[in-house]
Design an enzyme around this catalytic site. Structure first.
Site, PDB file in Angstrom:
ATOM      1  N   MET A 175       0.819  -1.212   0.000  1.00 48.87           N
ATOM      2  CA  MET A 175       0.000   0.000   0.000  1.00 48.87           C
ATOM      3  C   MET A 175       0.852   1.261   0.000  1.00 48.87           C
ATOM      4  O   MET A 175       0.328   2.367   0.038  1.00 48.87           O
ATOM      5  CB  MET A 175      -0.937  -0.007   1.207  1.00 48.87           C
ATOM      6  CG  MET A 175      -2.048  -1.011   1.076  1.00 48.87           C
ATOM      7  SD  MET A 175      -3.244  -0.473  -0.174  1.00 48.87           S
ATOM      8  CE  MET A 175      -4.308  -1.909  -0.218  1.00 48.87           C
ATOM      9  N   HIS A 220      -5.123  -1.561   7.257  1.00 53.65           N
ATOM     10  CA  HIS A 220      -3.685  -1.882   7.268  1.00 53.65           C
ATOM     11  C   HIS A 220      -2.838  -0.726   7.819  1.00 53.65           C
ATOM     12  O   HIS A 220      -3.239   0.436   7.747  1.00 53.65           O
ATOM     13  CB  HIS A 220      -3.203  -2.213   5.846  1.00 53.65           C
ATOM     14  CG  HIS A 220      -3.318  -1.022   4.925  1.00 53.65           C
ATOM     15  ND1 HIS A 220      -4.482  -0.715   4.271  1.00 53.65           N
ATOM     16  CD2 HIS A 220      -2.427  -0.060   4.578  1.00 53.65           C
ATOM     17  CE1 HIS A 220      -4.301   0.388   3.561  1.00 53.65           C
ATOM     18  NE2 HIS A 220      -3.058   0.815   3.725  1.00 53.65           N
ATOM     19  N   ILE A 221      -1.682  -1.061   8.327  1.00 57.88           N
ATOM     20  CA  ILE A 221      -0.683  -0.047   8.696  1.00 57.88           C
ATOM     21  C   ILE A 221       0.698  -0.585   8.363  1.00 57.88           C
ATOM     22  O   ILE A 221       0.928  -1.796   8.402  1.00 57.88           O
ATOM     23  CB  ILE A 221      -0.690   0.306  10.205  1.00 57.88           C
ATOM     24  CG1 ILE A 221      -0.766  -0.970  11.068  1.00 57.88           C
ATOM     25  CG2 ILE A 221      -1.776   1.280  10.550  1.00 57.88           C
ATOM     26  CD1 ILE A 221      -0.457  -0.729  12.532  1.00 57.88           C
ATOM     27  N   TYR A 278       3.383   7.484  13.449  1.00 62.79           N
ATOM     28  CA  TYR A 278       2.122   6.739  13.441  1.00 62.79           C
ATOM     29  C   TYR A 278       0.968   7.656  13.825  1.00 62.79           C
ATOM     30  O   TYR A 278      -0.074   7.705  13.163  1.00 62.79           O
ATOM     31  CB  TYR A 278       2.248   5.586  14.442  1.00 62.79           C
ATOM     32  CG  TYR A 278       0.984   4.807  14.733  1.00 62.79           C
ATOM     33  CD1 TYR A 278       0.511   3.849  13.844  1.00 62.79           C
ATOM     34  CD2 TYR A 278       0.277   5.006  15.924  1.00 62.79           C
ATOM     35  CE1 TYR A 278      -0.640   3.119  14.128  1.00 62.79           C
ATOM     36  CE2 TYR A 278      -0.866   4.278  16.211  1.00 62.79           C
ATOM     37  CZ  TYR A 278      -1.324   3.340  15.315  1.00 62.79           C
ATOM     38  OH  TYR A 278      -2.462   2.620  15.604  1.00 62.79           O
ATOM     39  N   SER A 279       1.173   8.417  14.919  1.00 64.08           N
ATOM     40  CA  SER A 279       0.144   9.311  15.408  1.00 64.08           C
ATOM     41  C   SER A 279      -0.225  10.346  14.342  1.00 64.08           C
ATOM     42  O   SER A 279      -1.406  10.621  14.110  1.00 64.08           O
ATOM     43  CB  SER A 279       0.662   9.992  16.680  1.00 64.08           C
ATOM     44  OG  SER A 279      -0.316  10.777  17.271  1.00 64.08           O
TER      45      SER A 279
HETATM   46  N1  LIG Z   1      -3.391  -3.543  17.943  1.00 61.85           N
HETATM   47  C1  LIG Z   1      -3.569  -2.395  18.603  1.00 61.85           C
HETATM   48  O1  LIG Z   1      -3.250  -2.263  19.789  1.00 61.85           O
HETATM   49  C2  LIG Z   1      -4.174  -1.218  17.883  1.00 61.85           C
HETATM   50  C3  LIG Z   1      -4.471  -0.061  18.628  1.00 61.85           C
HETATM   51  C4  LIG Z   1      -5.040   1.027  17.984  1.00 61.85           C
HETATM   52  C5  LIG Z   1      -5.303   0.960  16.630  1.00 61.85           C
HETATM   53  N2  LIG Z   1      -5.006  -0.163  15.931  1.00 61.85           N
HETATM   54  C6  LIG Z   1      -5.253  -0.169  14.486  1.00 61.85           C
HETATM   55  O2  LIG Z   1      -5.855  -1.370  14.086  1.00 61.85           O
HETATM   56  C7  LIG Z   1      -5.440  -1.689  12.763  1.00 61.85           C
HETATM   57  C8  LIG Z   1      -4.926  -3.117  12.701  1.00 61.85           C
HETATM   58  O3  LIG Z   1      -3.882  -3.260  13.638  1.00 61.85           O
HETATM   59  P1  LIG Z   1      -3.254  -4.683  13.971  1.00 61.85           P
HETATM   60  O4  LIG Z   1      -2.629  -4.582  15.292  1.00 61.85           O
HETATM   61  O5  LIG Z   1      -4.257  -5.732  13.699  1.00 61.85           O
HETATM   62  O6  LIG Z   1      -2.092  -4.742  12.857  1.00 61.85           O
HETATM   63  P2  LIG Z   1      -1.192  -5.989  12.351  1.00 61.85           P
HETATM   64  O7  LIG Z   1      -1.598  -7.248  13.005  1.00 61.85           O
HETATM   65  O8  LIG Z   1       0.220  -5.545  12.459  1.00 61.85           O
HETATM   66  O9  LIG Z   1      -1.590  -6.085  10.816  1.00 61.85           O
HETATM   67  C9  LIG Z   1      -1.106  -5.160   9.909  1.00 61.85           C
HETATM   68  C10 LIG Z   1      -1.601  -5.557   8.539  1.00 61.85           C
HETATM   69  O10 LIG Z   1      -1.170  -4.565   7.602  1.00 61.85           O
HETATM   70  C11 LIG Z   1      -0.475  -5.223   6.550  1.00 61.85           C
HETATM   71  N3  LIG Z   1       0.599  -4.379   6.022  1.00 61.85           N
HETATM   72  C12 LIG Z   1       1.774  -4.047   6.611  1.00 61.85           C
HETATM   73  N4  LIG Z   1       2.517  -3.292   5.767  1.00 61.85           N
HETATM   74  C13 LIG Z   1       1.808  -3.193   4.619  1.00 61.85           C
HETATM   75  C14 LIG Z   1       2.057  -2.579   3.375  1.00 61.85           C
HETATM   76  N5  LIG Z   1       3.184  -1.911   3.131  1.00 61.85           N
HETATM   77  N6  LIG Z   1       1.115  -2.691   2.412  1.00 61.85           N
HETATM   78  C15 LIG Z   1      -0.036  -3.367   2.631  1.00 61.85           C
HETATM   79  N7  LIG Z   1      -0.328  -3.976   3.781  1.00 61.85           N
HETATM   80  C16 LIG Z   1       0.588  -3.878   4.785  1.00 61.85           C
HETATM   81  C17 LIG Z   1       0.081  -6.488   7.158  1.00 61.85           C
HETATM   82  O11 LIG Z   1       0.315  -7.394   6.096  1.00 61.85           O
HETATM   83  P3  LIG Z   1       1.617  -8.378   6.069  1.00 61.85           P
HETATM   84  O12 LIG Z   1       1.377  -9.342   7.178  1.00 61.85           O
HETATM   85  O13 LIG Z   1       1.548  -8.999   4.734  1.00 61.85           O
HETATM   86  O14 LIG Z   1       2.801  -7.504   6.278  1.00 61.85           O
HETATM   87  C18 LIG Z   1      -1.050  -6.899   8.080  1.00 61.85           C
HETATM   88  O15 LIG Z   1      -2.048  -7.572   7.362  1.00 61.85           O
HETATM   89  C19 LIG Z   1      -4.406  -0.645  12.377  1.00 61.85           C
HETATM   90  O16 LIG Z   1      -5.008   0.371  11.617  1.00 61.85           O
HETATM   91  C20 LIG Z   1      -3.966  -0.101  13.707  1.00 61.85           C
HETATM   92  O17 LIG Z   1      -3.477   1.222  13.614  1.00 61.85           O
HETATM   93  C21 LIG Z   1      -4.438  -1.250  16.519  1.00 61.85           C
END
Ligand SMILES: NC(=O)c1ccc[n+]([C@@H]2O[C@H](COP(=O)([O-])OP(=O)(O)OC[C@H]3O[C@@H](n4cnc5c(N)ncnc54)[C@H](OP(=O)(O)O)[C@@H]3O)[C@@H](O)[C@H]2O)c1
Ligand SMILES: *[C@@H]1O[C@H](CO)[C@@H](O)[C@H](O)[C@H]1NC(C)=O
Ligand SMILES: *[C@@H]1O[C@H](CO)[C@@H](O)[C@H](O)[C@H]1NC(C)=O
Length: 301
Positions: free
Chosen positions: A93, A120-121, A183-184
């Site tokens: 992305m 995604h992030i 990130y923020s």
């Molecule tokens: N977990 C928390 O505590 C938390 C708190 C607040 C907000 N959030 C938000 O919730 C959402 C999901 O978080 P999560 O913790 O579930 O994240 P995660 O498990 O780290 O998953 C991140 C996803 O993004 C994909 N990704 C990474 N780099 C990419 C790129 N360059 N292009 C396309 N895809 C990419 C990853 O794919 P690959 O595996 O293929 O790299 C993975 O599917 C995010 O928006 C995050 O900011 C999470």
């Protein structure tokens, strides 16, 4: 005085949370049956859990993430769980062209789209900002610009279906804490962009809902790996979080706060006692576990 505030504010937060989440109609899993849903970041964490919920509800899912090994397994599991159909597309992305291609894929396979879940992030580090401007640019591209590109490309389909856009953000997109500056910034950008767009949709009579999801700490592998050495809070479960995101999207809510009372309380404090909130945030982090950056080269230390 503070003690009173510390009791009253959470109570007020809880009351507001209850108020916000009642009266939006009732959610039923049937609402997703046969719906065409695109989920980004679907290979792990919250996105993966959203894919499984959608599959159990009988939706059509198009999953995307960066790498394809995990994504393929998630797709297989979605088919087992009862998805009306499941497919995936991998790519970065960081590249706006890829973001647009994914939307094109939805158009080619389904001829339309009911829900766009932007989740995604890019990889983030929990550390002092070290002056790496390129990293900030990259995160803005992955975490923000690709969301804009996908929204622009999907809008004609969403207008037609009276669909929904779901933007997964964070408390860090409303209240800053240390060690997550890039990130923020990318999460704050989402709020500005999508809240402005929401106005324009209303002005133009475009019936596409925009739900901004303000999440606290969730127990995904990547989040726990990034912060558990410094933040001793108990993370909330990703499965329930994923369900709440889908529910808030389908009920066309303006915002989701999850976990509700913590997030709502934080946001209340932001307005009522910002300095107190800042000091609470700093004191909740074990600063001794954050490694300090080395002094700049040539500084003579
Ligand atoms: N977990 C928390 O505590 C938390 C708190 C607040 C907000 N959030 C938000 O919730 C959402 C999901 O978080 P999560 O913790 O579930 O994240 P995660 O498990 O780290 O998953 C991140 C996803 O993004 C994909 N990704 C990474 N780099 C990419 C790129 N360059 N292009 C396309 N895809 C990419 C990853 O794919 P690959 O595996 O293929 O790299 C993975 O599917 C995010 O928006 C995050 O900011 C999470
Ligand atoms: C939601 O369900 C409850 C009980 O099942 C019912 O009393 C209430 O009227 C429903 N609300 C809406 C908006 O349909
Ligand atoms: C917008 O679309 C939703 C879903 O189709 C529908 O429930 C709602 O009544 C519509 N709102 C307006 C103002 O047309």
């Amino acid at each position: 005085m503070w003690l009173l505030l510390m009791v009253l504010i959470p109570l007020l937060g809880l009351a507001l949370a209850v108020y916000f989440y009642s009266g939006h109609g009732n959610f039923s899993k049937e609402m997703l049956r046969g719906k065409r849903v695109l989920v980004t970041g679907a290979s792990s964490g919250i996105g993966e859990q959203m894919a499984y919920h959608l599959a159990r509800m009988g939706a059509h899912v198009l999953l995307t993430a960066w790498t394809d090994t995990k994504l393929e397994q998630v797709m297989e599991k979605c088919l087992d769980l009862g998805a009306a159909s499941a497919r995936y597309m991998s790519g970065s992305m960081e590249n706006t062209a890829f973001a647009e291609e994914v939307v094109k894929e939805a158009e080619n396979t389904w001829g339309g789209l009911d829900m766009l879940i932007l989740n995604h992030i890019g990889q983030t580090f929990y550390d002092f900002f070290n002056g790496d401007v390129a990293h900030v640019r990259k995160l803005m591209e992955i975490n923000f610009l690709s969301y804009v590109a996908m929204t622009a490309a999907a809008l004609p389909m969403l207008e037609e279906s009276k669909g929904s856009i779901v933007v997964v953000s964070s408390v860090s997109g409303k209240v800053a804490s240390p060690f997550v500056a890039p990130y923020s910034a990318s999460k704050f950008a989402l709020e500005g962009f999508f809240s402005s767009l929401r106005h324009e949709f209303i002005i133009k009579n475009i019936n596409v809902s925009i739900t901004l999801c303000i999440l606290g700490y969730i127990n995904t592998e990547s989040a726990v790996r990034a912060v558990s050495h410094a933040v001793k809070l108990k993370p909330a479960p990703k499965e329930e979080c994923a369900l709440e995101i889908i529910r808030s999207g389908v009920l066309r809510q303006r915002e989701l706060h999850y976990p509700a009372s913590t997030v709502t309380t934080t946001l209340l404090l932001r307005n009522l006692a910002p300095r107190l909130l800042d000091s609470l945030i700093r004191s909740s982090i074990q600063l001794e576990n954050i490694k300090r950056p080395p002094p700049p080269q040539g500084s003579g230390h």
